[in-house]
Design an enzyme around this catalytic site. Structure first.
Site, PDB file in Angstrom:
ATOM      1  N   GLU A   1       0.737  -1.239  -0.148  1.00  0.00           N
ATOM      2  CA  GLU A   1       0.345  -0.449  -0.068  1.00  0.00           C
ATOM      3  C   GLU A   1       0.980   1.626  -0.045  1.00  0.00           C
ATOM      4  O   GLU A   1       1.981   1.385   0.472  1.00  0.00           O
ATOM      5  CB  GLU A   1      -1.184  -0.343   1.323  1.00  0.00           C
ATOM      6  CG  GLU A   1      -2.398   0.328   1.607  1.00  0.00           C
ATOM      7  CD  GLU A   1      -3.325  -0.505   0.258  1.00  0.00           C
ATOM      8  OE1 GLU A   1      -2.956   0.031  -0.853  1.00  0.00           O
ATOM      9  OE2 GLU A   1      -3.724  -0.684   0.418  1.00  0.00           O
ATOM     10  N   HIS A   2       0.612   2.668  -1.102  1.00  0.00           N
ATOM     11  CA  HIS A   2       0.709   3.511  -0.733  1.00  0.00           C
ATOM     12  C   HIS A   2       2.423   2.939  -1.737  1.00  0.00           C
ATOM     13  O   HIS A   2       3.645   4.425  -0.833  1.00  0.00           O
ATOM     14  CB  HIS A   2       1.367   4.384   0.363  1.00  0.00           C
ATOM     15  CG  HIS A   2       0.116   5.085   0.227  1.00  0.00           C
ATOM     16  ND1 HIS A   2      -0.422   5.780  -0.348  1.00  0.00           N
ATOM     17  CD2 HIS A   2      -1.059   4.441   1.487  1.00  0.00           C
ATOM     18  CE1 HIS A   2      -1.608   6.282   1.191  1.00  0.00           C
ATOM     19  NE2 HIS A   2      -2.175   5.805   1.420  1.00  0.00           N
TER      20      HIS A   2
ATOM     21  N   SER B   1     -13.773   2.891  -6.928  1.00  0.00           N
ATOM     22  CA  SER B   1     -14.860   2.816  -8.018  1.00  0.00           C
ATOM     23  C   SER B   1     -14.328   4.088  -9.209  1.00  0.00           C
ATOM     24  O   SER B   1     -14.881   4.041 -10.000  1.00  0.00           O
ATOM     25  CB  SER B   1     -16.434   3.662  -7.649  1.00  0.00           C
ATOM     26  OG  SER B   1     -16.025   4.603  -6.827  1.00  0.00           O
TER      27      SER B   1
ATOM     28  N   ASP C   1      -4.434   1.120  -9.200  1.00  0.00           N
ATOM     29  CA  ASP C   1      -6.330   0.740  -9.353  1.00  0.00           C
ATOM     30  C   ASP C   1      -6.730   1.123 -11.587  1.00  0.00           C
ATOM     31  O   ASP C   1      -7.588  -0.540 -11.103  1.00  0.00           O
ATOM     32  CB  ASP C   1      -6.778   2.010  -8.604  1.00  0.00           C
ATOM     33  CG  ASP C   1      -6.882   2.059  -7.202  1.00  0.00           C
ATOM     34  OD1 ASP C   1      -5.695   1.743  -6.823  1.00  0.00           O
ATOM     35  OD2 ASP C   1      -7.452   2.901  -6.787  1.00  0.00           O
TER      36      ASP C   1
END
Ligand code: GAF
Length: 393
Positions: free
Chosen positions: A37-38, A129, A174
């Site tokens: 993550e990151h 999303s 993403d």
């Protein structure tokens, strides 16, 4: 492919009614990230997978230069001429317009179009999303107007759209996960070279349970950009002594101890987390390949602690959910997922224990935080695609 046939039908039928035309339909999924993550905007690795929650869009060409959009979720229309595309304070159209803007800036020639949009990726849940909307748009316009854009370029276009029309300097994870996802696999993506490998997600009796806090603190975009800047500051401090260093990918904890710690304690903590997380991801990916899910799970807890204490992108709701499962023998690993300040935790939970766990945690979350918890059992799915109307009709 498992699609949400209810949403698919709705998008199709509402499109016909609104625009009096036959749509072409596309689906682009949300994502989970197992570990890493990151790390994406620091040129490191990530381990995401596309999931069975997705954005669905219907599109057709228009004979003029107008872009006519309809969000079924917000029950709201938006229209603009191609030549007048710019960010709007309405919010949702930006993820579509940002992609149109990027295509125009790259010199692609296309006309107006009608589009409606719906989906079952909960907004603000950390399941991406927004990337799913951007990727669906890029994929659909490429198909509709035969623009001949590769999926890798679509990912870059979607990422740039988010930078410029949503103001968040996100990494590539993403978009890449949404476009390149493969059922039953995670993607080990090198965010520096964009080389990737599909790794089978074999969890043997365990499931991925997402627990949505149902909060998204307003800090999330500004703090995200600040974290990115702090990482860049760390790189600059190290680079003064090691000119070949160009990102945290090239940096070691020893370098940080020597060159960053004495000068800036906060930047040090941020960078140390990223460097350690990159190493954790590589080891965690080996755990997955070797079936050592328990070892992977332990690393997920350590990731959470780093994100919470060193990178400081967690919040009390996320910490509560991770702490609630920390000593539960049915949960191998848990951590906050995505950018932070709300959204979901990702948990690896023994299959037969998941219902009880969800029941118990929902109750204590309600008691302690005064909020409803939304649980999802995530299934991996294929990436962005065009849907065959007759097949799913
Ligand atoms: C968000 C961003 F969009 C990703 O690029 C990534 O940086 C993630 O936060 C944190 O790992 O989802």
């Amino acid at each position: 492919m498992a699609i949400n046939s209810e949403i698919f039908k709705e998008v199709k039928e509402k499109f016909r009614k609104r625009f009096n035309e036959e749509p072409t339909l596309f689906r682009s999924p949300g994502r989970v990230n197992i570990i890493g993550e990151h790390t994406d905007y620091n040129n490191g690795f990530v381990l995401p997978a596309a999931i069975d929650k997705a954005i669905y869009i219907g599109v057709c060409k228009r004979a003029n230069e107008t872009i006519s959009l309809y969000s079924e979720e917000f029950d709201e229309a938006f229209e603009v001429k191609l030549s007048e595309v710019m960010p709007t304070d309405k919010g949702w159209p930006n993820y579509i317009l940002g992609v149109v803007d990027q295509l125009l800036k790259r010199g692609h020639v296309f006309g107006g179009f009608n589009m409606n949009i719906d989906g079952d990726v909960p907004i603000g849940s950390g399941l991406s999303s927004s990337a799913a909307v951007e990727c669906a748009t890029a994929f659909a316009l490429n198909d509709l107007f035969e623009l001949n854009i590769s999926k890798q370029d679509m990912a870059f276009i979607a990422q740039k759209a988010e930078h410029e029309f949503a103001g968040v300097r996100v990494g590539i994870m993403d978009m890449f996960a949404s476009l390149f996802g493969k059922k039953d696999h995670v993607i080990k993506l090198d965010c520096q070279s964009l080389e990737y490998e599909y790794v089978p997600l074999k969890l043997e009796g365990y499931k991925i349970v997402l627990l949505n806090t149902n909060v998204k603190h307003s800090l999330s975009s500004s703090e995200y950009n600040t974290r990115r800047q702090q990482c860049e500051e760390g790189v600059t401090l190290v680079k003064a002594h090691h000119p070949n260093v160009s990102s945290l990918r090239d940096v070691t904890v020893e370098m940080l101890n020597q060159y960053v710690k004495p000068l800036n304690e906060v930047v040090y903590r941020r960078c140390k987390y990223v460097v350690e997380e990159s190493q954790r991801l590589l080891a965690g990916c080996e755990d997955l390949k070797n079936g050592h899910i328990d070892a992977l799970g332990k690393k997920m807890f350590r990731t959470h602690d780093g994100l919470s204490r060193e990178y400081e992108v967690s919040c009390k709701e996320l910490d509560f959910l991770v702490d609630a499962v920390r000593n539960n023998p049915d949960v191998l690993g848990a951590r906050m997922m995505g950018g932070g300040f709300g959204g979901c935790t990702i948990n690896i939970v023994k299959e037969e224990a998941k219902e009880n766990l969800i029941k118990q945690i929902s109750k204590s979350y309600k008691n302690q935080m005064g909020l409803e918890l939304s649980p999802y059992i995530a299934q991996t799915e294929d990436g962005t695609s065009k849907l065959n109307l007759s097949k799913f009709a």
